[in-house]
Design an enzyme around this catalytic site. Structure first.
Site, short mmCIF file in Angstrom:
data_model
loop_
_atom_site.label_atom_id
_atom_site.label_comp_id
_atom_site.label_asym_id
_atom_site.label_seq_id
_atom_site.Cartn_x
_atom_site.Cartn_y
_atom_site.Cartn_z
N CYS A 202 0.84 -1.20 0.00
CA CYS A 202 0.00 0.00 0.00
C CYS A 202 0.88 1.26 0.00
O CYS A 202 1.53 1.54 -0.99
CB CYS A 202 -0.95 -0.06 1.20
SG CYS A 202 -2.37 1.04 1.03
N HIS B 105 -3.43 -5.77 1.18
CA HIS B 105 -2.73 -5.95 2.45
C HIS B 105 -2.69 -7.43 2.85
O HIS B 105 -3.60 -7.90 3.52
CB HIS B 105 -3.46 -5.19 3.56
CG HIS B 105 -3.32 -3.70 3.47
ND1 HIS B 105 -2.34 -3.01 4.16
CD2 HIS B 105 -4.04 -2.78 2.80
CE1 HIS B 105 -2.46 -1.71 3.90
NE2 HIS B 105 -3.48 -1.54 3.09
N GLU C 266 -1.12 -8.75 5.15
CA GLU C 266 -1.11 -8.91 6.62
C GLU C 266 -2.52 -8.90 7.19
O GLU C 266 -2.75 -9.31 8.32
CB GLU C 266 -0.24 -7.83 7.27
CG GLU C 266 -0.88 -6.46 7.46
CD GLU C 266 -0.85 -5.59 6.20
OE1 GLU C 266 -0.54 -6.12 5.11
OE2 GLU C 266 -1.15 -4.38 6.31
#
Lengths: 236, 728
Positions: free
Chosen positions: A86, A203, A205
């Site tokens: 990002c 993302h 994560e």
């Protein structure tokens, strides 16, 4: 494997990445302050998402002047693994470590939602554990994910397998309907020629635990660990 | 100086009280300080007497109202800090910055207590989307919240939105924030050790927001309101993000004795409140305050509401370390104050005393007993008999109309603009009854919901406020969480009008009753009066922010149907209660009748049943029944899960009443065949009527009186908001 998560002023996914690398993947992970220049001992440097310097100028435009970025450049040139997620992707673009530039989403709004992305090549360190055209369900959360790159460059990137992810339908078809931000050819993530530097808008994560609704992000982490010859933890 | 005090919003009596306190005429600076501290917004002078009625104590309460935010013990050494506030007036004048700085203000309240902010919620009220101005305000407010909250990296996980003509001129922008911390990190906003230093941290002080609390927030709007735009502050979320990290790092290193944010009334409030709470005085050298522009007068410096500023109290020994943490993050920090013995707040400028007033006299403003009188409209609007309503010709069409109506349709357009996932804690995403966050490394989950149906409160403030508590309790219970504590934001018109003050009193009483019944103490909140334009007040809107706790976040339940072939069970009884309903408004254009009855025994039994069933992991889904009744709840569970259902509406009532009645104390749950009898057992023990009304499956919602395909419902429900925003 030793990871460094860079903290720029305004990074806000730093804790999330630190947590996933350390607690979920059980890897050695340290924070790296943006003014630090010493990256010795790290195997992978992660530039997290967020709003470095508030993104008041162009996204990532100020952060790429942080002292750590000169070191990241050297680190990448020496073959170290670098991933920008990002805002981290935007910083890599500004730093010239990846080709292209980011514009505002065509809808002119911030978008936070799960999207589907298709693995375009399995011959990168970041996707070697995926299967051809595997669809990953991973959230995006950005205002500027409209990836643009000159036509000629894009053609070269495609020939070299630098287009790593594209936004797609759940059934893996790539079309405008499934492009959330106007990115050229639905591009969600790209790597450099050598493949050791990856930038992506989604993302991973946020998609690394079943509790959060998807574990597809693990495909990327697992590929990386595998590529680096690290024994992949059994939970993965 | 009669002209000046009136201009600053003080009354003649208040001015005389200042003269008595000081034993002399105040100078211009002092008068300015009193005017902001004694404003309705800061002093709660009209509401304080009534707020005493709220229950504020409980075994989990570590800190109740009076500090920057309430603090609740969730066990295992962890505390939750949360509070709600309004930023209504600024948002009406400048929606983007008004809403953005509203987020900034409430977030500061949370990390001021030592907690890391982990979630924001935004209850919003606007006029009808038919109006271009409403669309402008709505889009601006949502964008403002998104821009500020997203940049901070605090997920905006929930909220609620209503569109009613009553909010046309006075939109409501309430903002709630919640943080977590180890119990021992709790720090108060106090200066209690003489000789310690007050350090101003963060942005420079400018001319923005001067008189925000007194000029904007404590007066009605009229045709001159546009000129108040300079009183709205401009937000800088990047600096705020740095302030969060700076303050938490200083607390981590145990460098601070006290910490206070700059909110309304700026430096005046930060200095006098910390001194007053700590039982001390303070000398403040305002010539040291970093300014954004030259030539600012002392009164401007003291009243400025420039954002992103904090006031830290530390010992002289720790000062250098405090400054060094700030330097690391690139944040300005300037020692400006010294804590003194006594009670005197003295402002110095180049050795000269520019103001000298007792800190406590500023912090403890006047209190008023306001007259309350039941307004005439109540009997008129509640006299409507819903029994005279004829059934709709086409039930399916009526349901579609509701699903596509402004108050019920999908909020996706809103919550996708908010980063609701950052911090990787959001385990129940927006769109369910309540958001659920995990609290890693603990196993516990936190459920959050904001609720208030202003229409019910307009028809019966006492009942409406109770329903707000009941619904928010039900919402968190549907996720499996036990309701444990409440914050609120009480939005009303002009309290100097007896009719408005009656609404306020009755709502506070309803709130008190509800919170006592649910054993959810009120640990903090905010009052916003003067939500009135051209003499027309908003609906009384006491918004509740409910905190629920799941001992094991793995027990959480979502509101989406999760599997085909599950039994759908209706918990609770359905009565003929269409008064004040969404059905009555959308189909018949009426806001009338009596709101649904509140039965606390039934509400508590339902909470018990839902939480026990969740912790036994019996439920595939659970969804609260509220606006639009059973039919809308079923449609929502179907749409969220992408699974149809076949049901029979409860008998004994006309089908449209059974479908759209808004009777309280109800929920629909879905359970697998294996779990059905266990659920029924729990319901019996808890004393909750439970009826199997159908099964999940297929791609339609079939209910005898109507049958709709999911795709038809989905396009209506999902596209409505964007369609209305396009002005079509």
């Amino acid at each position: 494997m030793r990871f460094g998560v860079v903290i720029f002023p305004g990074s806000n996914c730093d804790h999330d990445c630190f947590y996933v690398l350390g607690e979920v993947l059980n890897q050695d992970v340290k924070y790296v302050w943006h003014q630090s220049t010493d990256l010795s001992g790290f195997d992978c440097i992660l530039l997290p998402g967020g709003f470095s310097y508030g993104d008041y100028l162009r996204t990532g435009a100020v952060a790429h002047f942080s002292p750590v970025m000169k070191s990241v450049e050297r680190f990448a040139a020496d073959g170290g693994m670098v991933i920008g997620i990002c805002n981290g992707f935007q910083i890599l673009l500004e730093a010239g470590l990846l080709p292209g530039a980011m514009m505002r989403n065509t809808g002119l709004k911030f978008i936070c939602r799960f999207v589907d992305i298709r693995v375009e090549t399995t011959s990168t360190p970041w996707t070697c554990g995926a299967y051809e055209h595997q669809v990953l369900r991973i959230p995006i959360a950005h205002n500027e994910g409209n990836y643009q790159v000159p036509y000629q460059t894009l053609e070269e990137m495609k020939l070299r397998g630098q287009v790593v992810f594209r936004y797609c339908s759940p059934a893996s078809s790539v079309s405008g309907e499934f492009n959330p931000n106007g990115a050229t050819e639905n591009i969600a993530g790209v790597c450099n020629r050598e493949g050791n530097v990856l930038g992506l808008m989604p993302h991973p994560e946020r998609a690394s635990e079943a509790e959060l609704g998807s574990t597809d992000g693990l495909v990327i982490w697992r590929s990386l660990l595998d590529h680096c010859g690290v024994e992949v933890p059994t939970i993965l | 100086m009669p002209e000046l005090y009136e201009e600053l919003g003080l009354t003649t009596e208040e001015y005389q009280r200042i003269v008595e306190t000081l034993g002399r005429e105040p100078n211009k600076v002092e008068l300015g300080m009193y005017s902001v501290m004694w404003s309705e917004h800061c002093s709660y002078k009209s509401s304080k007497e009534q707020l005493q009625k709220l229950p504020t104590e409980g075994p989990r309460v570590l800190l109740g109202p009076g500090e920057n935010a309430g603090v609740v013990d969730i066990g295992d050494g962890m505390a939750v800090v949360f509070k709600m506030e309004s930023h209504n007036h600024p948002s009406a004048v400048e929606p983007f910055q008004g809403a953005a700085t509203g987020v900034g203000g409430i977030v500061r309240d949370i990390f001021t207590m030592g907690a890391r902010p982990i979630a924001c919620l935004d209850p919003l009220r606007f006029g009808s989307l038919d109006s271009a101005r409403t669309r402008y305000l709505f889009e601006g407010v949502v964008a403002g919240i998104a821009s500020y909250g997203n940049c901070l990296g605090i997920p905006t996980v929930a909220g609620d939105i209503y569109f009613e003509e009553a909010y046309e001129e006075n939109p409501l922008v309430n903002v709630m924030c919640l943080g977590v911390m180890p119990v021992e990190r709790l720090i108060k906003g106090q200066a209690s050790e003489p000789g310690s230093v007050g350090v101003l941290i963060g942005s420079g002080t400018g001319r923005d927001g001067i008189g925000g609390v007194s000029v904007l927030a404590s007066q009605e709007f009229d045709e001159n309101s546009e000129q108040k735009r300079p009183s709205v502050q401009v937000g800088d979320p990047f600096t705020e993000k740095l302030l969060i990290e700076v303050c938490l790092e200083m607390l981590e290193k145990d460098l601070l004795l006290g910490l206070q944010d700059f909110g309304g009334a700026g430096l005046t409030c930060a200095t006098c409140e910390t001194a007053e709470r700590g039982g001390c005085g303070m000398d403040v050298d305002i010539s040291k305050v970093p300014l954004r522009e030259p030539g600012m007068e002392p009164i401007e410096i003291m009243m400025s509401e420039s954002q992103e500023r904090m006031f830290a109290i530390c010992s002289e020994e720790d000062l250098e370390e405090v400054l060094s943490v700030c330097r690391k993050w690139g944040v300005d920090a300037t020692p400006v104050g010294v804590v003194t013995e006594g009670d005197m707040l003295r402002l110095l400028s180049g050795g000269e005393v520019v103001a000298e007033v007792p800190a406590s006299s500023l912090a403890r403003g006047p209190e008023y007993h306001r007259d309350a009188e039941k307004p005439d409209y109540i009997d008129r609007v509640t006299g409507f008999d819903t029994g005279t309503l004829s059934p709709p010709e086409d039930m399916g069409k009526a349901l579609l109309e509701l699903l596509g109506s402004a108050n019920i349709c999908s909020r996706r357009w809103v919550f996708e603009q908010y980063d609701h996932m950052v911090r990787v804690n959001t385990v129940v995403l927006p769109g369910s009854d309540a958001a659920v966050l995990r609290t890693k490394p603990l196993e516990k989950g936190i459920a959050l919901s904001c609720d208030c149906n202003g229409r019910y409160c307009y028809l019966d403030p006492y009942v409406g406020a109770q329903i707000a508590v009941a619904e928010s309790g039900r919402n968190v219970a549907c996720t499996g969480a036990r309701p444990i504590a409440v914050t609120n934001c009480l939005n009303f018109g002009n309290p100097e009008k007896p009719g408005i003050f009656w609404q306020f009193c009755r709502c506070v009483e309803g709130l008190a009753e509800g919170c006592r019944q649910l054993a959810t103490p009120v640990v903090g909140g905010n009052v916003s009066f003067y939500n009135e334009s051209f003499g027309e007040a908003i609906y009384p809107t006491p918004v509740i922010g409910m905190l629920g706790l799941l001992e094991d976040v793995g027990d959480r339940v979502g509101s989406a149907f999760a599997a085909e072939g599950d039994s759908i069970v209706l918990l609770g009884d359905t009565g003929d209660e269409l008064g004040g309903s969404e059905y009555l408004k959308v189909i018949h254009g009426k806001v009338a009748g009596r709101p649904p009855v509140v039965d606390w025994a039934a509400e508590k039994a339902l909470v018990e049943c839902l939480t026990r069933a969740a912790s036994a992991r019996l439920l595939s889904s659970a969804h609260d029944l509220s606006e639009g009744g059973l039919a809308v709840a079923l449609a929502e569970s179907c749409l969220q899960g992408g699974i149809g259902a076949s049901v029979q509406m409860p008998g004994g009532l006309p089908p449209f009443v059974a479908a759209f009645s808004e009777s309280q104390a109800r929920a629909i749950v879905s359970v697998s065949e294996d779990n059905l009898s266990a659920l029924e057992g729990i319901a019996v023990e808890a004393g909750v009527p439970a009826r199997v009304i159908g099964t999940t499956g297929g791609d339609r919602l079939e209910a005898g009186a109507f049958s709709l395909s999911l795709s038809e419902m989905r396009s209506t429900y999902e596209e409505a908001l964007e369609r209305m925003l396009a002005g079509s």
